[in-house]
Motif scaffolding. Structure first.
Motif, PDB file in Angstrom:
ATOM      1  N   PHE A  46       1.274  -4.626 -12.893  1.00 43.47           N
ATOM      2  CA  PHE A  46       1.744  -4.253 -11.553  1.00 43.47           C
ATOM      3  C   PHE A  46       2.653  -5.332 -10.971  1.00 43.47           C
ATOM      4  N   THR A  47       2.331  -6.585 -11.191  1.00 42.09           N
ATOM      5  CA  THR A  47       3.214  -7.641 -10.665  1.00 42.09           C
ATOM      6  C   THR A  47       4.546  -7.660 -11.393  1.00 42.09           C
ATOM      7  N   ALA A  48       4.589  -7.111 -12.612  1.00 39.90           N
ATOM      8  CA  ALA A  48       5.873  -7.041 -13.319  1.00 39.90           C
ATOM      9  C   ALA A  48       6.862  -6.157 -12.568  1.00 39.90           C
ATOM     10  N   HIS A  70      11.341  -1.572  -1.682  1.00 44.83           N
ATOM     11  CA  HIS A  70      10.194  -2.245  -1.077  1.00 44.83           C
ATOM     12  C   HIS A  70       8.944  -1.385  -1.168  1.00 44.83           C
ATOM     13  N   GLY A  71       9.083  -0.085  -1.026  1.00 42.57           N
ATOM     14  CA  GLY A  71       7.916   0.786  -1.103  1.00 42.57           C
ATOM     15  C   GLY A  71       7.223   0.684  -2.441  1.00 42.57           C
ATOM     16  N   ARG A  72       7.986   0.692  -3.513  1.00 49.21           N
ATOM     17  CA  ARG A  72       7.407   0.573  -4.859  1.00 49.21           C
ATOM     18  C   ARG A  72       6.779  -0.806  -5.059  1.00 49.21           C
ATOM     19  N   ALA A  73       7.504  -1.851  -4.639  1.00 46.90           N
ATOM     20  CA  ALA A  73       6.983  -3.209  -4.806  1.00 46.90           C
ATOM     21  C   ALA A  73       5.712  -3.428  -3.992  1.00 46.90           C
ATOM     22  N   LYS A  74       5.689  -2.894  -2.766  1.00 42.72           N
ATOM     23  CA  LYS A  74       4.511  -3.054  -1.910  1.00 42.72           C
ATOM     24  C   LYS A  74       3.281  -2.409  -2.542  1.00 42.72           C
ATOM     25  N   GLN A  75       3.438  -1.188  -3.028  1.00 40.19           N
ATOM     26  CA  GLN A  75       2.294  -0.489  -3.610  1.00 40.19           C
ATOM     27  C   GLN A  75       1.803  -1.195  -4.869  1.00 40.19           C
ATOM     28  N   ALA A  76       2.718  -1.650  -5.698  1.00 41.34           N
ATOM     29  CA  ALA A  76       2.316  -2.361  -6.911  1.00 41.34           C
ATOM     30  C   ALA A  76       1.620  -3.672  -6.572  1.00 41.34           C
ATOM     31  N   ALA A  77       2.146  -4.397  -5.586  1.00 43.21           N
ATOM     32  CA  ALA A  77       1.530  -5.663  -5.194  1.00 43.21           C
ATOM     33  C   ALA A  77       0.130  -5.457  -4.637  1.00 43.21           C
ATOM     34  N   LEU A  78      -0.069  -4.390  -3.860  1.00 51.69           N
ATOM     35  CA  LEU A  78      -1.400  -4.112  -3.303  1.00 51.69           C
ATOM     36  C   LEU A  78      -2.389  -3.765  -4.409  1.00 51.69           C
ATOM     37  N   ALA A  83      -2.340  -5.007  -7.395  1.00 49.66           N
ATOM     38  CA  ALA A  83      -2.683  -6.275  -8.037  1.00 49.66           C
ATOM     39  C   ALA A  83      -3.593  -7.125  -7.154  1.00 49.66           C
ATOM     40  N   VAL A  84      -3.257  -7.239  -5.861  1.00 50.39           N
ATOM     41  CA  VAL A  84      -4.031  -8.104  -4.968  1.00 50.39           C
ATOM     42  C   VAL A  84      -5.444  -7.572  -4.778  1.00 50.39           C
ATOM     43  N   SER A 134      -3.289 -17.729 -10.565  1.00 53.93           N
ATOM     44  CA  SER A 134      -2.079 -18.349 -10.016  1.00 53.93           C
ATOM     45  C   SER A 134      -0.829 -17.576 -10.422  1.00 53.93           C
ATOM     46  N   GLU A 135      -0.834 -17.022 -11.617  1.00 46.56           N
ATOM     47  CA  GLU A 135       0.325 -16.271 -12.081  1.00 46.56           C
ATOM     48  C   GLU A 135       0.557 -15.035 -11.209  1.00 46.56           C
ATOM     49  N   ILE A 136      -0.522 -14.365 -10.827  1.00 43.85           N
ATOM     50  CA  ILE A 136      -0.401 -13.158  -9.992  1.00 43.85           C
ATOM     51  C   ILE A 136       0.019 -13.523  -8.583  1.00 43.85           C
ATOM     52  N   THR A 137      -0.632 -14.519  -7.984  1.00 44.23           N
ATOM     53  CA  THR A 137      -0.312 -14.897  -6.606  1.00 44.23           C
ATOM     54  C   THR A 137       1.095 -15.462  -6.486  1.00 44.23           C
TER      55      THR A 137
END
Length: 876
Positions: free
Chosen positions: A158-160, A169-177, A179-180, A199-202
């Motif tokens: 997901f972070t990839a 931004h919509g796609r990046a936001k959903q993928a980041a959420l 992962a987090v 650390s790699e994910i954050t």
């Protein structure tokens, strides 16, 4: 009497037949699914063993059906995910059949099939379902069922997404959420495996957040237009809050996870089997529709929705509601947001579940509700549930540029909460209103202020319009255009629309009823027919026209009579603009006969469409080329007639656009010219909330027409392609590869099939509507240039109100200052709300409109350009 008796007899028979109906039969599988979905509603810890036994006793076991039931429960009841993870863990101790201990466990089979459903969600980019499945896998990782390395690989996929070129931004936001939130629940196991993984994910998420810094300024709920890097104390951005929460957890090696979410699987025996390795995945790319539609302007006709960062407003202190930048605060808000989103189709059920939310959280998270057994408070927690729920709902309602769902859903949801628990939810709502009212003077965005008015008025209408207005009496000393005064005035106007003038007047304290304070309208809303008074000029002429319209005379007869009236006026009063007077008489008389109800209005408009088109053409008796002055006269006559019911102006304008009496560009032009003095009360160009409503209606009309036209062209092209394919098949054309060498035969050039007449017409209509859309956007941008950054007619207050000193001295602002401040706010909202269309025409719009802008170095000009550049994705 006989009829009533017969009816009663039939009703009795019907009831009797109902009682004799066969009971609904449920198969064992249906009963099992119901048990899975109801898991935890009484006592999850006690229900789990019984449910496991029920599953094992069901023979034969349909693994696919069982897995689907768990998947449905996970994605529609996310607050129960820990229990479904515990269920899957317990099923790993059960073989799939009989006493064969070598057989694959039920849990592994369920998990393998569950993964197939997850992959389907991912392929469809169903982000919410995907993220909730990640929650499920994360809990299973903590339960030792899923291997930490495979869970980390899943989160890393997901972070990839964040590193993709041009990712939205919509796609990046959903993928980041994804992962987090997966990391929050499984970080302890992942970090125990390799600390560098966390650390790699954050780091990846941190880098993305830093890359979107410019976009954040346009969607913050409180506005400061002068350059500042100060943090926003009244709101937090969702990705920043998520990152802060996971960093806090990481600093304690995720020791706090058990205080954030339930972990019922920890009481199970140690997991003896080999952990399940989640297969590797690749997040599929966004679907980009490549449509060949284009216009003669050369512009790309496809519009992609632009998404913005999500800022959630904060209303209460951290001792009342949990801080969303902490792990527990973020988890609570995320859980409430999921409930609000999932149960949008059933607000009553959503309200019930929200008030029962503490049941699915660790003990002591919230204060006990009145009547509940006392419990020992937990240090650092003991928050108020109702305040947390209301704050989260309002945070979603006040997202910019638009909330995820319709505004009325959030308003209705708060109403349902108040009905379920008025003694606890009511005070939280009152405190929220007071907090938001206080933010009005501290830069609350004008679009949010307008949304606050809608919520306040509708909420008051549901509870007898009871509000402690006397608290705001001191604010009557503020400037008339101060946001608090504007709020009171517009909120009362809206309340009157929802009720009656006299009733609302009785709910207000005496100072607010005083006409000198200009809080309450001087009279009840209604039409204002200019020619209803015999003492007014042109009374007799207007009455004759009104009589013809009431008698349903033909449009041609009315036009003929108007021509004679015009000739008479030219003879008796040569100084009067007779064309404008005739248009005013005709339009106001038509509105007068249609003012009884909305259906009367529509009937009148439709009956006299030829008359309106004739008036809009600039001629009384003959049709000719449409002229702007005639259409402006029509719009002005409408605003005069409904001057005491301003919402009707927007409604009538919309219908005039629908019937193509006026164009959207005409309405925008009227709002920035004729509408200024009448609505904003200022001779210098400026914008009020009503003018913005008029402009928004016009832009939505223009944009909507283009969308419909594009769909029609796409459908016709698809139909043409299908016909062409069928023609090829019917002609016997072979699709096989010909292996024989054929002699050289001169090729005959293919003649392209001519487009169908319907497609040709649709393309021409699409091109025309696209030009109309572009013209409306261009005219709006020109209007804002004239208001804020004109080189020839600069607004002296435009740069004062956006400077740091000017902002700090806002207590002394004049009415002109506050009106200009509001105009800046509406310009920001125009840019972010219509950013997809503005990006589509950025080059041509910017070239034409910015030719009228002043020189760089002027604070107003620089701010104007910066907002535009951020919106259109250009260098700031």
């Amino acid at each position: 009497m006989s009829y009533n008796g017969g009816g009663g007899y039939r009703r009795r028979n019907r009831d009797h037949d109902y009682d004799r109906r066969e009971p609904v039969y449920e198969s064992p599988e249906q009963k099992l699914r119901a048990s899975i979905i109801r898991l935890g509603e009484v006592d999850g810890d006690q229900e789990l063993p019984r449910l496991v036994e029920q599953i094992c006793e069901t023979t034969p076991i349909n693994i696919s059906y069982l897995s689907e039931s768990v998947r449905i429960a996970v994605t529609e009841q996310p607050y129960k995910i820990p229990y479904y993870a515990a269920l899957t863990r317990l099923l790993h101790d059960k073989p799939s059949s009989g006493e064969d201990t070598t057989a694959t466990s039920l849990g592994r089979q369920v998990l393998e099939d569950f993964w197939k459903g997850f992959q389907a969600y991912l392929d469809k980019l169903s982000w919410r379902d995907t993220r909730l499945c990640v929650h499920f896998f994360a809990h299973l990782t903590t339960a030792k069922v899923v291997s930490p390395q495979s869970m980390f690989d899943l989160l890393k996929s997901f972070t990839a997404v964040l590193d993709e070129f041009g990712v939205s931004h919509g796609r990046a936001k959903q993928a980041a959420l994804c992962a987090v939130e997966g990391l929050i629940m499984s970080g302890a196991e992942i970090k125990a495996k390799t600390s560098a993984n966390v650390s790699e994910i954050t780091t990846s998420i941190q880098s993305y957040i830093e890359s979107i810094g410019d976009n954040k300024a346009l969607v913050q709920p409180t506005v400061k237009l002068y350059p500042t890097n100060d943090p926003i104390e009244t709101a937090d951005e969702i990705l920043e809050a998520a990152l802060a929460a996971v960093q806090i957890l990481n600093s304690s090696d995720f020791a706090q996870t058990s205080d954030i979410v339930l972990q019922p699987y920890t009481v199970s025996p140690d997991f003896a089997d080999a952990p399940f390795d989640l297969p590797s995945v690749l997040v599929p790319p966004e679907v980009i529709e490549l449509d060949a539609l284009s216009t003669d302007t050369g512009e790309d006709a496809q519009v992609k929705k632009e998404e913005w960062p999500d800022y959630y407003v904060r209303l209460f202190d951290n001792d009342v509601t949990p801080d969303p930048t902490t792990p527990v605060g973020y988890a609570i808000r995320a859980g409430i947001l999921d409930l609000i989103d999932i149960f949008e189709i059933n607000r009553k059920e959503c309200a019930r579940l929200l008030l029962e939310f503490p049941k699915w959280l660790p003990h002591g998270t919230f204060k006990p509700r009145p009547g509940a057994p006392p419990q020992e408070p937990v240090a650092g927690k003991d928050w108020q549930l109702e305040s947390t729920v209301i704050e989260t709902i309002l945070g979603t309602l006040f997202l910019l540029p638009d909330p995820q769902h319709k505004t009325i859903y959030y308003i209705a949801l708060i109403t349902e909460l108040c009905k379920l628990s008025p003694s606890t939810v009511g005070p939280a709502v009152g405190k929220s209103i007071r907090k938001l009212y206080g933010l009005l003077a501290d830069g609350l965005d004008v679009a949010l202020a307008s949304r606050l008015i809608d919520w306040f008025a509708i909420h008051m209408s549901n509870f007898g319009f009871q509000w402690v207005w006397k608290e705001w009496i001191p604010d009557l000393d503020l400037s008339l255009q101060h946001p608090k005064r504007v709020f009171m005035r517009n909120a009362i106007d809206f309340e009157i629309r929802l009720s009656y003038y006299d009733r609302i007047l009785k709910t207000l304290p005496e100072p607010m009823q005083n006409p000198d304070n200009r809080v309450v309208p001087s009279e009840a809303p209604g039409p204002d027919y200019e020619y209803d008074d015999p003492a007014r000029p042109h009374y007799d002429a207007a009455q004759t026209v009104l009589g013809l319209l009431r008698g349903r005379a033909k449009a041609e007869d009315v036009m003929s009579h108007l021509e004679s009236v015009k000739n008479s006026l030219e003879t008796t009063d040569s100084d009067t603009n007779t064309d404008s007077v005739i248009r005013s008489i005709a339009v106001q008389s038509l509105l007068h006969i249609g003012s009884r109800s909305f259906s009367h209005f529509l009937n009148a408009i439709e009956r006299y469409l030829p008359l309106l088109r004739n008036l809009a053409s600039g001629s009384i008796s003959t049709t000719g080329v449409s002229n702007l002055e005639a259409r402006m006269d029509i719009l002005t006559a409408v605003s005069d007639f409904w001057s005491h019911s301003k919402h009707m102006i927007v409604i009538v304008f919309d219908k005039l656009m629908q019937y193509q009496i006026v164009d959207p560009t005409d309405v925008v032009s009227w709002a920035f010219t004729h509408g200024v003095e009448r609505i904003a009360g200022s001779t210098h160009p400026s914008l009020s909330s009503l003018q913005w409503d008029v402009i928004k209606s016009a832009l939505n009309k223009a944009n909507g027409r283009v969308v419909i036209a594009r769909r029609k062209v796409s459908a016709l092209r698809k139909e043409a392609d299908e016909k062409a394919a069928m023609a090829i098949v019917s002609n016997g054309t072979s699709m096989e590869v010909d292996t024989e060498v054929k002699p050289d035969v001169p090729e005959v050039p293919e003649v392209p099939e001519p487009e169908s007449p319907a497609l040709t017409t649709a393309l021409k209509a699409f091109a025309t509507l696209t030009r109309e859309q572009k013209a409306a956007l261009s005219r709006t941008l020109d209007g804002f240039v004239d208001c804020l950054a004109s080189a020839t007619n600069p607004n002296p207050t435009a740069k004062t109100v956006i400077s740091e000193n000017g902002w700090h001295n806002r207590a002394n602002w004049s009415e002109a200052d506050w009106v200009t401040w509001g105009t800046w706010g509406w310009y920001r909202h125009f840019c972010r709300l219509y950013s997809p269309y503005l990006r589509n025409y950025a080059t041509t719009l910017g070239t034409v409109s910015f030719a009228k802008v002043g020189n760089a170095g002027d604070p107003a000009v620089d701010t104007f350009r910066k907002i535009w550049n951020v919106t259109t994705g250009q260098d700031v």
